[in-house]
Design a protein around this motif. Structure first.
Motif: not given
Length: 87
Positions: A40, A42-43, A45
């Motif tokens: 999560g 990188v995104s 999240e």
């Protein structure tokens, strides 16, 4: 995950050596441990979930019941308990 043709990135000798063990199959070569990023990051999240958990803890501290938080955040009461009682 993207696929790259081995012959386009590996030396011919190495491809022949790998072919001794596997031919025509897909093989996964993991990244070195130092370049691995946590889930999560990188995104974004992971950050979103951390923010949600912090606001859930604050709401609980202000007196909102666990069952109400579970409904509001679409979580089970057990999940709300885990979030609220962790540091």
């Amino acid at each position: 995950m993207t696929y790259i043709k081995a012959t386009s990135v590996l030396p011919e000798e190495l491809v022949k050596e790998i072919q001794k063990y596997i031919q025509g199959e897909t093989i996964y070569i993991p990244k070195p441990g130092k370049t691995y990023k946590q889930w999560g990051t990188v995104s974004g999240e992971r950050r979103r979930i951390d923010e949600r958990n912090n606001s859930l803890k604050e709401a609980f501290k202000s007196g909102i019941s666990m069952s109400q938080l579970a409904k509001e955040y679409y979580l089970s009461i057990e999940t709300v308990k885990k979030i609220v009682y962790t540091k």
